[in-house]
Enzyme design. Sequence first.
Site, PDB file in Angstrom:
ATOM      1  N   GLU A 102      56.844 -17.128  61.507  1.00 11.97           N
ATOM      2  CA  GLU A 102      55.968 -17.140  60.342  1.00 11.97           C
ATOM      3  C   GLU A 102      56.692 -16.516  59.148  1.00 11.97           C
ATOM      4  OE1 GLU A 102      51.505 -17.223  62.153  1.00 11.97           O
ATOM      5  OE2 GLU A 102      52.356 -15.221  61.866  1.00 11.97           O
ATOM      6  N   CYS A 115      58.518 -13.089  52.299  1.00  9.46           N
ATOM      7  CA  CYS A 115      58.711 -12.209  53.451  1.00  9.46           C
ATOM      8  C   CYS A 115      59.259 -13.060  54.592  1.00  9.46           C
ATOM      9  CB  CYS A 115      57.384 -11.554  53.829  1.00  9.46           C
ATOM     10  SG  CYS A 115      57.504 -10.398  55.202  1.00  9.46           S
ATOM     11  N   CYS A 122      59.782  -9.510  68.757  1.00 10.29           N
ATOM     12  CA  CYS A 122      60.524  -8.293  68.409  1.00 10.29           C
ATOM     13  C   CYS A 122      60.627  -7.400  69.642  1.00 10.29           C
ATOM     14  CB  CYS A 122      59.810  -7.544  67.282  1.00 10.29           C
ATOM     15  SG  CYS A 122      60.701  -6.094  66.657  1.00 10.29           S
ATOM     16  N   CYS A 126      56.474  -1.586  68.336  1.00  8.82           N
ATOM     17  CA  CYS A 126      55.701  -0.569  67.606  1.00  8.82           C
ATOM     18  C   CYS A 126      54.211  -0.746  67.927  1.00  8.82           C
ATOM     19  CB  CYS A 126      55.943  -0.697  66.104  1.00  8.82           C
ATOM     20  SG  CYS A 126      57.654  -0.388  65.611  1.00  8.82           S
ATOM     21  N   CYS A 129      51.896  -2.971  65.569  1.00 11.61           N
ATOM     22  CA  CYS A 129      52.409  -4.256  65.075  1.00 11.61           C
ATOM     23  C   CYS A 129      52.129  -5.397  66.042  1.00 11.61           C
ATOM     24  CB  CYS A 129      53.916  -4.135  64.829  1.00 11.61           C
ATOM     25  SG  CYS A 129      54.671  -5.652  64.199  1.00 11.61           S
ATOM     26  N   CYS A 340      50.836  -7.030  56.470  1.00  8.85           N
ATOM     27  CA  CYS A 340      51.803  -6.219  57.208  1.00  8.85           C
ATOM     28  C   CYS A 340      51.342  -5.954  58.642  1.00  8.85           C
ATOM     29  CB  CYS A 340      52.011  -4.899  56.477  1.00  8.85           C
ATOM     30  SG  CYS A 340      53.217  -3.815  57.256  1.00  8.85           S
TER      31      CYS A 340
END
Length: 353
Positions: A102, A115, A122, A126, A129, A340
């Site tokens: 994305e 962005c 990933c 975290c 996230c 975010c």
Amino acid sequence: MNDDRKVLLGLSLDELKVVVCDLGMPAFTAGQILKWLYQQHVTDIDEMTNISKANRERLKEHYVVGAMPPINCQRSKDGTIKYLFPVSCRVTATNKTDLFVETVFIPDGERATLCVSCQVGCKMNCLFCQTGKQGFEGNLTAADILNQIYALPERERLTNIVFMGQGEPMDNLDAVLRATKILTADDGYAWSPRRITVSSVGIKNKLKRFLDESECHVAISMHSPLPEQRRRLMPAEGQMSITDVISLLRQYDFSHQRRCSFEYICFGGMNDTPAFAREIVKLLQGLDCRVNLIRFHEIPSVDLPGSDEKRMESLRDYLTAHGVFTTIRASRGQDIFAACGLLSTDKKLRMKN
């Protein structure tokens, strides 16, 4: 890609010289291809009309441009657009071949920021996230990274690029550096490195290499000034602590055009109190930097409280008054899960959204 042909997108002039030499084409053809790629943004080799038809056919036998348009887009009520791009990476953790990332286009008056993502999923995991919940599925190639710009419908409007999408840039540093070099090279996109910001949680050795080899801005994901709490939020703290990150940053000059910033998601009562404000000031004292406060956007199965506006304003005002210039970042695209921490191309996680 559905064949074994290689991709031209992402190659430098020197690499294109090797390509045309290997194919028995005139040396000057490399410069022609370069201009067609990074100035004209062609999508097919047949569009390279100043190259002879015979040489175009020879090139097509072994190469494709590599431009892949987005397969879907979602538009937010605030003007933000989220695109879903296919990627060509084949070395993956899951052996999947239908991978996507994305990318978020954020218009804001005369500014327009993109962005971009650098990985499918990933490894950093975290707590706050959504991308981390997807797990790691593959590193994007430089061509995959550049394609998010190359094939963007709003490409000509872009003023800034931030590597703050899916993935940890320092965990795919070779591809990120290759992409940013093409974006900033005189014979590439010729962008100023000051238009590009690369984020990181802080990866030992990789962050130093980025700081040494690139002139782009750097943004560090802090989220807590206290190592123990940060480790609970961000497992990467165990590999390179926030104190080690800042010690490294102190070795570089951010007093002129290159900028150092810290991203700080505010959790209500957890990291937004006066005590935390004082710890941030102590940690960053004397470092030329800025702090961006970010609202927490809830994700499934994660019980973290968001900070309210008053607390965030108090934190901003305290930090700024004590020499740490601080802003509150506006949330954009939350209604389409583009804000975010909300990006994910895992089908199960997207269905939960």
